[in-house]
Enzyme design. Structure first.
Site, PDB file in Angstrom:
ATOM      1  N   ILE A 468      13.220  33.179 -26.085  1.00 36.52           N
ATOM      2  CA  ILE A 468      14.614  33.252 -26.529  1.00 36.52           C
ATOM      3  C   ILE A 468      14.856  34.514 -27.359  1.00 36.52           C
ATOM      4  O   ILE A 468      15.759  34.564 -28.191  1.00 36.52           O
ATOM      5  CB  ILE A 468      15.033  31.963 -27.276  1.00 36.52           C
ATOM      6  CG1 ILE A 468      14.212  31.724 -28.554  1.00 36.52           C
ATOM      7  CG2 ILE A 468      14.868  30.763 -26.367  1.00 36.52           C
ATOM      8  CD1 ILE A 468      14.700  30.499 -29.362  1.00 36.52           C
ATOM      9  N   GLY A 511       7.244  26.658 -30.557  1.00 35.32           N
ATOM     10  CA  GLY A 511       7.013  27.293 -29.257  1.00 35.32           C
ATOM     11  C   GLY A 511       5.720  28.071 -29.167  1.00 35.32           C
ATOM     12  O   GLY A 511       4.938  27.912 -28.232  1.00 35.32           O
ATOM     13  N   ALA A 512       5.475  28.942 -30.125  1.00 38.14           N
ATOM     14  CA  ALA A 512       4.360  29.886 -30.014  1.00 38.14           C
ATOM     15  C   ALA A 512       3.016  29.165 -29.969  1.00 38.14           C
ATOM     16  O   ALA A 512       2.218  29.364 -29.051  1.00 38.14           O
ATOM     17  CB  ALA A 512       4.400  30.878 -31.176  1.00 38.14           C
ATOM     18  N   GLU A 692      11.010  30.069 -37.902  1.00 39.14           N
ATOM     19  CA  GLU A 692      11.989  29.401 -38.757  1.00 39.14           C
ATOM     20  C   GLU A 692      11.600  29.507 -40.226  1.00 39.14           C
ATOM     21  O   GLU A 692      12.464  29.506 -41.103  1.00 39.14           O
ATOM     22  CB  GLU A 692      12.145  27.939 -38.337  1.00 39.14           C
ATOM     23  CG  GLU A 692      12.731  27.840 -36.944  1.00 39.14           C
ATOM     24  CD  GLU A 692      13.071  26.429 -36.511  1.00 39.14           C
ATOM     25  OE1 GLU A 692      13.942  26.287 -35.651  1.00 39.14           O
ATOM     26  OE2 GLU A 692      12.454  25.466 -37.001  1.00 39.14           O
TER      27      GLU A 692
HETATM   28 MO1  MOS Z   1      15.564  25.426 -33.221  1.00 44.03          MO
HETATM   29  S1  MOS Z   1      17.116  24.901 -34.403  1.00 44.03           S
HETATM   30  O1  MOS Z   1      14.878  23.871 -32.908  1.00 44.03           O
HETATM   31  O2  MOS Z   1      16.033  26.307 -31.890  1.00 44.03           O
END
Ligand code: MOS
Length: 732
Positions: A468, A511-512, A692
């Protein structure tokens, strides 16, 4: 591969490719404009028509009449789809409001029709000819007034009590009791939600922009009443999501419905002004924090209550999440309450929970430190915990918060900060420094990948994982290269297609670690298959420099595939290491601000983040993630706020002129430091999330720096100059 015991030494530890700062392998496609984003997939299906979405112009009520005849007769129009003629529609697990509304209207700009035409302009013009009469009903749009009717959410744990909070707080010699607010935030990603849909019989293909391919494939099937296998999602490039693309939205459903009605492929993009009220947002919060401590600064009582709102059936912005784990304290009380609001749907946005939660908690910690007369860094260190405060037998797998704070203080020059606010002046500027802790949990989710080896020695990875803008392509290529003993250019990565094995997807900074661990598992299998093919012992064979070696035999890797491509698939799945150990990521954020003594103009001058987040797979893309998140944190601190029209129930500033996000001129030098860390509890990669973590705590560090500069404490975000002006020291 089941990961249920702590990782030991494995091929990733060689760190020949993994752990090296690496340019993004998709970079050239992005910089030359040739990475195909969803709306630009002109080549994938012939004869594409254009859909334009019409949204409701009331927030709550119902459609009394809907006349589409003029639109249908307009030039170029191929179809008009509304809830009336769309056929029976279900609702996906991850959607709160319906993606196609009517006759009931659940929120402002809920989609009520899609017009399909030969051109975009024709579709848009015809949509304006649809006549809608509404019966408006009364809605609740103001969190502050709905707060008293808020209830426990059924989805998240709403009440946490340890010891005797009330008694300990009352008895504490030093206390604070303060309330903070954070506003509604928009993801405001660069690429709008967009989809192209094409049907072949009852099989649907969607080229879309989506973070979570498998969730969204399921939800699309549920919504359309199709078997899951009849839906294919393709989303190889995504221009930002931040949580706004974790699920299917109106573009995807209406492209599918429009294409079915028109009998042709249809593309739909949500226009920017439509996105703010049609899609999801981060809900506003009200947070009350009470902290009690001994005179020496030991926290004895900590209370955090959070209120947020959402549509019926929706969920919390769980702002109390980090307070469960960040600081010690024997007596604890946490409560999360959800009010019903008829605003557009609230949902996850970058570090949901912790991002707004830390915006409040870390101001409260600053206020408490000041009351105690203790340096805010020392106060945090004094209350560090190496165990889960609710379950002291559970340790953190790794916890370097103290190191983040100490090394950050040294790098940032914290010793030059005046403990008394409003004392540092440079010409017209009042200058201050602020600090905050950053915290975000590390989540484990199973993730699969397929790997192929061809005779030229090229390894191709296929997984439905998404990139993303985070650098996923690159870290997956690094992982496969490390595992197979190849240079990066011998690895091809194919992502974002539901035809590929199901990955963890991109969300919650999971993800990573998870997606690369899935690739690790598949590569372990590939090594075994290669060794077997070549007659090597899989346990002792070495994969180095494009060759497989054992004893004095050395064979080019590609030779194993000389007769036929070798294809294997595996997934990583987890035991209970994350239950036995608390897995979290930590940071310290340091900010220097300057405030114009006369006008209250706020400038961020310097930012530093020190992160402890497991092994950093690619320091370059990890740094990019963190500086992006710091920038988003600066926006949350100083400018981002969806303005609620409390009479009519919508977000007024629904474009990027009215909803301000930071631009380059707002952002100064940013420094990011990663502490050395490998976490053997997280996965064979020993990595954790970081994308995050970078936003968590930033807002409060800015707020605390402004306080240190001016002596003005603002507890309502964003901190705009109007909130400072009247209270600035009269020194201008
Ligand atoms: Mo994140 S808010 O789970 O893309």
């Amino acid at each position: 591969m089941k990961f249920d015991t702590p990782a030991t030494t494995n091929p990733i530890d060689q760190l020949k490719v993994v752990g090296k700062s690496t340019d993004r392998i998709d970079g050239p496609l992005k910089t030359t404009g040739t990475a195909p984003y969803a709306y630009e997939r002109h080549d994938v299906a012939p004869n594409q028509a254009y859909g334009h979405v019409l949204g409701a112009s009331i927030a709550k009520g119902r459609i009394a009449s809907l006349d589409t005849s003029a639109a249908r007769a307009a030039p170029g129009v191929l179809a008009v789809v509304t809830a009336k003629n769309a056929g029976k529609l279900g609702k996906g697990k991850f959607n709160t409001a319906k993606l196609l509304g009517g006759p009931e209207i659940e929120h402002y700009h809920q989609a009520i029709a899609v017009v399909v035409a030969e051109t975009f302009e024709q579709a848009r013009a015809a949509a304006q000819l649809i006549r809608v009469d509404y019966v408006r009903s009364k809605g609740a749009f103001d969190l502050a007034s709905a707060k008293s009717s808020a209830v426990a959410s059924t989805r998240e744990q709403a009440d946490i009590a340890v010891g005797d909070f009330a008694g300990a707080f009352a008895a504490a010699p030093v206390q604070i009791d303060a309330t903070y607010t954070t506003p509604d935030h928009a993801h405001a990603m660069m690429e709008p939600h967009a989809s192209i849909a094409a049907w072949e019989g009852d099989k649907l293909t969607l080229w879309t922009s989506n973070q979570m391919i498998d969730w969204s494939k399921s939800d699309m099937a549920t919504t359309l009443g199709l078997p899951k296998e009849n839906v294919r999602l393709v989303s190889p490039y995504i221009g930002g999501g931040f949580g706004g693309k974790l699920w299917i939205r109106a573009d995807a459903l209406l492209a599918a419905l429009g294409a079915r009605a028109a009998g042709r492929p249809v593309k739909v993009a949500l226009t920017r002004p439509f996105m703010f009220n049609n899609t999801t947002h981060r809900p506003a919060t009200i947070q009350r924090i009470r902290i009690g401590a001994t005179k020496e600064g030991k926290i004895t009582a900590i209370g955090h209550e959070g209120w947020s709102g959402d549509l019926p059936g929706g969920g919390l912005e769980n702002a109390i999440a980090q307070t469960r784990l960040l600081y010690a304290g024997a007596n604890r009380m946490l409560a999360a309450r959800l009010a019903t609001l008829d605003l557009p749907e609230g949902n996850a946005m970058r570090a949901p929970g912790e991002a707004p939660g830390l915006m409040a908690l870390e101001i409260a910690m600053d206020e408490m430190a000041e009351k105690l007369g203790i340096d805010p860094i020392e106060f945090r260190i004094l209350n560090d915990t190496q165990v889960d405060p609710e379950k002291p037998e559970r340790r953190f797998s790794q916890r370097q918060l103290v190191e983040c704070l100490r090394s950050g203080a040294q790098r940032f020059g914290w010793n030059k900060r005046s403990a008394t606010p409003g004392r540092t002046r440079e010409g017209r500027w009042l200058v201050g420094m602020g600090v905050a802790a950053g915290f975000r949990n590390n989540l484990l989710a199973k993730s699969a990948a397929r790997v192929r080896l061809d005779r030229s020695g090229v390894v191709t990875v296929e997984t439905d994982m998404t990139d993303i803008g985070t650098g996923t392509y690159t870290i997956i290529a690094q992982t496969a290269a490390e595992m197979m003993g190849l240079p990066l250019d011998k690895v091809v990565v194919r992502l974002g297609d539901s035809a590929f094995p199901v990955s963890a997807g991109s969300g919650g900074q999971w993800g990573a670690n998870n997606s690369t661990a899935g690739v690790y598992a598949a590569c372990v299998k590939l090594r075994e298959a290669v060794a077997q093919k070549l007659g090597f012992d899989a346990a002792t064979a070495e994969f180095v420099d494009g060759k497989v070696r054992s004893g004095d035999r050395s064979v080019p890797l590609g030779q194993a595939a000389s007769e036929a491509e070798i294809v294997v698939e595996d997934l990583i799945e987890y035991g209970d290491l994350d239950k036995k150990y608390q897995q979290s990521t930590f940071a310290s954020h340091f900010v220097e601000t300057a405030v114009d003594a006369a006008t209250g103009e706020i400038r961020i001058r310097r930012m530093l983040a020190v992160c402890a987040a497991g092994r950093i797979l690619n320091p370059k893309s990890a740094r990019s993630q963190v500086i992006g998140a710091m920038t988003m944190g600066a926006g949350a601190a100083l400018m981002e706020e969806l303005a609620v029209d409390k009479r009519l129930g919508f977000f007024v500033n629904h474009d990027l002129a009215g909803y301000e996000v930071p631009v380059h001129a707002d952002i100064p030098h940013q420094e990011v430091v990663f502490l050395d860390e490998t976490d053997p509890m997280s996965s064979p990669m020993k990595a954790k999330g970081v994308g995050e973590l970078g936003i968590c705590g930033v807002g409060a560090a800015v707020a605390n720096a402004i306080y240190n500069a001016t002596g003005v404490r603002v507890r309502e975000y964003p901190i705009t100059l109007d909130k400072l002006l009247a209270k600035l020291p009269s020194v201008a």
